[in-house]
Write an enzyme that holds these catalytic residues in place. Structure first.
Site, short mmCIF file in Angstrom:
data_model
loop_
_atom_site.label_atom_id
_atom_site.label_comp_id
_atom_site.label_asym_id
_atom_site.label_seq_id
_atom_site.Cartn_x
_atom_site.Cartn_y
_atom_site.Cartn_z
CG HIS A 96 -14.87 7.28 9.07
ND1 HIS A 96 -15.87 8.12 8.65
CD2 HIS A 96 -13.73 7.76 8.55
CE1 HIS A 96 -15.33 9.08 7.91
NE2 HIS A 96 -14.04 8.86 7.82
CD GLU A 127 -4.95 0.77 9.29
OE1 GLU A 127 -4.98 0.86 8.05
OE2 GLU A 127 -5.95 0.48 9.97
NE ARG A 141 -11.82 10.45 10.05
CZ ARG A 141 -11.01 9.91 9.17
NH1 ARG A 141 -10.34 8.82 9.47
NH2 ARG A 141 -10.86 10.45 7.98
N GLY A 152 0.85 -1.19 0.00
CA GLY A 152 0.00 0.00 0.00
C GLY A 152 0.88 1.24 0.00
CB ALA A 191 3.30 2.15 4.67
N GLY A 192 4.12 0.44 2.29
CA GLY A 192 4.98 -0.58 1.69
C GLY A 192 5.45 -0.20 0.30
NE ARG A 239 -6.30 7.17 10.27
CZ ARG A 239 -6.97 7.72 9.25
NH1 ARG A 239 -6.58 8.88 8.76
NH2 ARG A 239 -8.01 7.11 8.73
CG LEU A 282 -4.11 9.08 2.55
CD1 LEU A 282 -4.66 9.85 1.35
CD2 LEU A 282 -4.19 7.60 2.27
CB SER A 312 -14.75 11.24 1.73
OG SER A 312 -13.84 12.19 2.23
#
Lengths: 253, 677
Positions: free
Chosen positions: B271, B460, B342, B47, B49-50, B470, B476, B289
């Site tokens: 969320h 994450e 949130r 994703g 990060a990876g 968060r 992101l 969103s």
């Protein structure tokens, strides 16, 4: 409570690439019209598990189930992603089908997408097209200029964005009688060619990507626009024209 | 059992916070370019990060082996992130700064994140935008050609950069493009449709993984000089969540069971803006969103009668006049209004629905309205002025306003309509909170290394940056910061020390034998189990327990019961699960699910234990026993200002895990009670 629905499903089963495939008939009952097509398949698989009569469940690709990852596929009643426009299969709901209807479910059919099992195909040819040049060759280690140093006119940015919305699901190929990947490739080519950052490599990019697409065995475009009609993101065939222009331009200038 | 002391060395550098990262970088050791090509690094998960880690590490010259369970890295679940990515660029001139972003994130996380990590994240944020623009991410632009921003919950500035409602997709695709370029050069070897099933530790350091080729069913051994885990969050413990169906905890859970410490497992973000649950056949929930809260106003009817009529369909939201609506977020939190964080927005929705004001037309009665009518009106008027239309009709204004909304959120509105069969331009959206993001994860030090040397954890999958909650548009940011700009520096420090003593490890090493045998035994056990129930049956039951007792609010009795129920369910799973298929016989989605659910059945217990231990309310963790008179979260900084860090001991049960504490110190920011009023 809305009326629950029943369906007769004719599903393509195929053990692997080499074995011969066939249609198998299944019945599903009491499906909510609000259930998605994939949720209906979940239910059928659960039924198969409980019956213990078959050695494996029906394999189909899916992941985000929000219409964005591009993983789900399925050719449903002769249409890529089924009978509705601008959606992926995970966003297709059973309210689009009549109670008692017979539904045909097949995998994407195209030589460059070999079957792995049942309804799952291998779309790594798309990855190889991107590997051949679908990028801007910038170093990723963070010594680039400030983002606002590259102003981009809004109409250009919006046009690039519309091309960039492609999710690489392969519906364009599945819908095309020539199995052409022009819509997919043109979307990427256009996104980068429209942006100032991408202009520098535009010649090399379009030539490499088009060559790779041919090498992978995708067919040519004959402007039937079936790809545009079935694209879940509504990507316009205008981009194919744009790519053709880029391609010719790359030889002449 | 709790212990206070341990080897937990966070390695946070000394000195003032705004120089920590700069100073730290100057002390990190380097690997010379000619050595890099001899070093192999495994990255699990591709994703944001990876993928960004793969791109950057291979760019530096390391040999990277990347693994993902999807058919292509382009499908990692980061693709579904919609709203945007934060950066403290102050392009809007609203007095944003590194400090502001840092402060909002620390406060948003309810003072349970590591201060130095968060500061570094805020510092790097601007770089990320520049990098992504250079890679061709089509961010939104204004008419002058400059980058556009919008606001998100928990902030008072406009710092969120976006590409319509598809920011995650565009960022991921640019990451994937950068990876693809390196794959073409042969520096990344990509293993699609592979799942990591164990971490291999040799002489105390991570040296490889056992992975299953999901197509052939073969079990493979892979060695490396370091292993990076970037496998995302574990929200699917709850069965229904906004995560992709394949998102799982297996990679981090295997690391944990091999000795990697697990931090803050109970912090699960709920969320507030998801499409409500509508039936028991549902497989997942869809997120709308958070950016919608910029223009959408959240309300329920003021009168109970009206709520009842809404639910049985005799009244429509359009029939309820302005005075009869309760805009409860604007009422309770006047200064942030609909843009509260949130956790606050989620609890407020739950509170209204529990009082009977929910509007969803089904047995759950759970749902509130997200209404764009005011925004459509406002934008319609503005647009008419702009176009010089004198005395525009209501219809004209409405059409113009809808066009503006369409350009901002078009794809989200389209998605909502496809799922619910209702047109959100004409009638308000219905929303309700759902499980979304897990702030807990594997414990890492400042260098992003887990407690196992050579095993790094980013995005994450780790715990460090978001505390107990968060803020929007910061996942992101963290994924890309870790992968593009932090890990490439810090991992070199480890590799440089290690390379002198390292010799190439063979896949024939006995630790590989042992791990492979364990993996194979477990698969055999699952496939040969003489049960009768499907994996989903157990997963749904686990999800119910978790949502009921470890969801939006928790209490002592419920949590204690949940632990027992999960243990019983786990026993039942191993006795009664039925997984069709043969060993080594190719693609088997049921087998994949079974392994993952078996892991969730253990992790769920640990999450519950952690929630039981934390006798305070903070961020997404709300303990009913600890709340203010107004029903707000009541934190206990004296006793709980720490990260709870859990250790698994080989051959012991989950309930025997030992908890350690990493105390949190704040030097740059004053710890205050969190108010958004």
């Amino acid at each position: 409570m809305k009326k629950l629905l029943n369906f007769k499903l004719k599903i393509w089963r195929q053990e692997n690439k080499k074995e011969k495939g066939y249609f198998k008939t299944y019945q599903v009952h009491d499906i909510s019209p609000n259930s998605s097509f994939l949720e209906m398949l979940d239910l059928l698989n659960n039924q198969i598990i409980c019956d213990k009569k078959e050695s494996s469940t029906i394999a189909f690709d899916h992941d985000c189930r929000e219409g964005i990852c591009g993983m789900c596929s399925l050719y449903i009643n002769g249409r890529a992603h089924g009978p509705d426009n601008l959606i992926t299969t995970c966003q297709l709901h059973m309210r689009h089908f009549r109670d008692g209807e017979t539904i045909y479910v097949e995998p994407w059919r195209a030589n460059p997408f070999p079957i792995i099992k049942d309804l799952v195909v291998d779309r790594s040819s798309f990855d190889r097209i991107i590997i051949s040049g679908g990028f801007i060759s910038v170093n990723t280690l963070g010594k680039t200029i400030d983002g606002n140093m590259i102003p981009i006119p809004k109409d250009k940015a919006d046009k690039a964005f519309d091309a960039a919305t492609c999710i690489g699901c392969g519906a364009c190929v599945a819908a095309c009688k020539n199995r052409s990947a022009m819509l997919f490739v043109s979307a990427k080519v256009s996104q980068f060619s429209l942006l100032p950052q991408g202009k520098i490599e535009r010649k090399k990019r379009v030539i490499n990507m088009v060559n790779k697409m041919d090498e992978e065995g995708f067919g040519s475009c004959t402007n039937t626009k079936a790809c545009e009609a079935e694209c879940p993101k509504g990507i316009s065939t205008e981009y194919i024209a744009f790519m053709n222009n880029e391609y010719i331009r790359s030889f002449t200038i | 059992m709790t212990k206070n002391s341990l080897k937990l060395n966070s390695k946070v550098p000394s000195g003032t916070i705004n120089y920590k990262w700069e100073n730290h970088k100057s002390t990190l050791k380097l690997v010379s370019p000619n050595n890099r090509s001899n070093i192999e690094i495994i990255v699990v998960g591709t994703g944001l990060a990876g993928g960004s880690a793969c791109a950057s590490l291979s760019e530096l010259g390391y040999q990277v082996k990347a693994f993902c369970y999807q058919d292509s890295p382009r499908r990692a679940h980061s693709v579904a992130a919609q709203g945007g990515i934060n950066a403290s660029k102050n392009y809007k001139g609203d007095n944003d700064s590194i400090y502001q972003l840092f402060y909002d994130t620390i406060k948003g996380g309810d003072y349970r994140s590591r201060e130095a990590n968060v500061y570094r994240l805020a510092e790097i944020s601007s770089n990320i935008i520049d990098q992504c623009v250079a890679q061709g991410v089509p961010f939104a632009r204004d008419y002058a050609g400059y980058l556009e921003t919008r606001s998100f919950g928990g902030t008072k500035v406009s710092r969120t950069f976006y590409a319509k409602g598809q920011t995650g997709q565009q960022l991921l695709l640019s990451c994937y493009s950068a990876m693809s370029r390196q794959i073409g050069k042969g520096r990344i070897k990509m293993y699609n449709r592979h799942e990591m099933l164990d971490l291999v530790i040799i002489e105390g350091v991570a040296r490889g993984i056992i992975a299953r080729n999901l197509i052939s069913g073969e079990i493979e051994r892979h060695t490396a000089n370091a292993v990076i885990i970037a496998s995302g969050g574990y929200g699917n413990v709850f069965f229904l969540s906004t995560n992709a169906m394949g998102s799982n905890a297996s990679a981090i859970w295997k690391v944990h069971k091999k000795g990697g410490l697990f931090a803050n497992p109970c912090y699960t973000q709920i969320h507030p803006t998801c499409i409500p649950v509508h039936g028991n056949y549902q497989s997942k929930l869809t997120l709308m969103s958070e950016s919608l809260r910029n223009d959408g106003r959240i309300w329920v009817p003021k009168k109970l009668d009206d709520a009842i009529s809404m639910r049985n369909g005799t009244k429509k939201p359009e029939n309820i006049s302005e005075e009869e609506r309760d805009y409860y977020l604007e009422r309770r939190y006047p200064s942030y209004g609909n843009l509260v964080p949130r956790d606050v927005a989620s609890r407020a929705a739950k509170e209204r629905c529990e009082k009977g004001f929910g509007i969803e037309e089904n047995e759950t009665k759970e749902g509130v309205f997200l209404d764009f009518h005011s925004a459509i009106n406002k934008y319609g008027k503005e647009k008419a002025n702009e176009l010089g239309i004198i005395n525009p009709s209501d219809l004209e204004k409405m059409n113009l306003g809808e066009e503006v909304i369409e350009s901002k959120y078009g794809n989200l509105f389209h998605m909502y309509e496809k799922i619910t069969n209702q047109n959100p331009y004409k009638t308000p959206m219905k929303i309700y909170p759902a499980v979304h993001y897990t702030m807990g994860g594997l414990w890492v030090d400042y260098n992003l290394m887990s407690s196992i040397p050579g095993c790094y954890v980013i995005g994450e999958a780790n715990f460090s940056d978001h505390g107990a909650n968060r803020l929007g548009a910061s996942a992101l940011m963290q994924g890309l910061a870790d992968g593009y700009f932090i890990l490439p520096y810090t991992i070199a420090d480890y590799l440089s020390r290690y390379i002198r003593v390292s010799k190439k490890i063979s896949t024939q090493h006995e630790e590989f034998d042992k791990s492979e045998k364990n993996v194979k035994d477990r698969i055999k056990k699952l496939l040969q189990n003489n049960g009768s129930m499907s994996v989903d049956y157990f997963h749904k039951r686990l999800g119910n327990i978790m949502w009921e007792h470890v969801g939006m609010s928790r209490n002592h009795v419920g949590l204690s019961e949940a632990i027992k129920s999960i243990q019983l369910l786990r026993d039942e799973f191993w006795k009664n699960v039925f997984v069709p298929g043969k060993i080594d016989n190719g693609l088997n989605a049921e087998l994949e699910k079974a392994g993952r659910v078996a892991d969730f059945l253990e992790l769920g217990e640990l999450m519950t234990m952690d929630a039981l231990n934390r006798k305070e309310s903070c961020g997404s963790h709300f303990r009913e026993e600890y709340q203010t008179k107004e029903g707000e979260a009541l934190r206990d900084d004296i006793h709980y200002k720490y990260v709870s860090v859990w250790e698994y001991k080989e051959n012991m049960s989950i309930s025997d895990e030992i908890m350690y504490k990493e105390n949190l110190n704040y030097t740059f920011v004053k710890v205050q009670s969190r108010s958004y009023k």
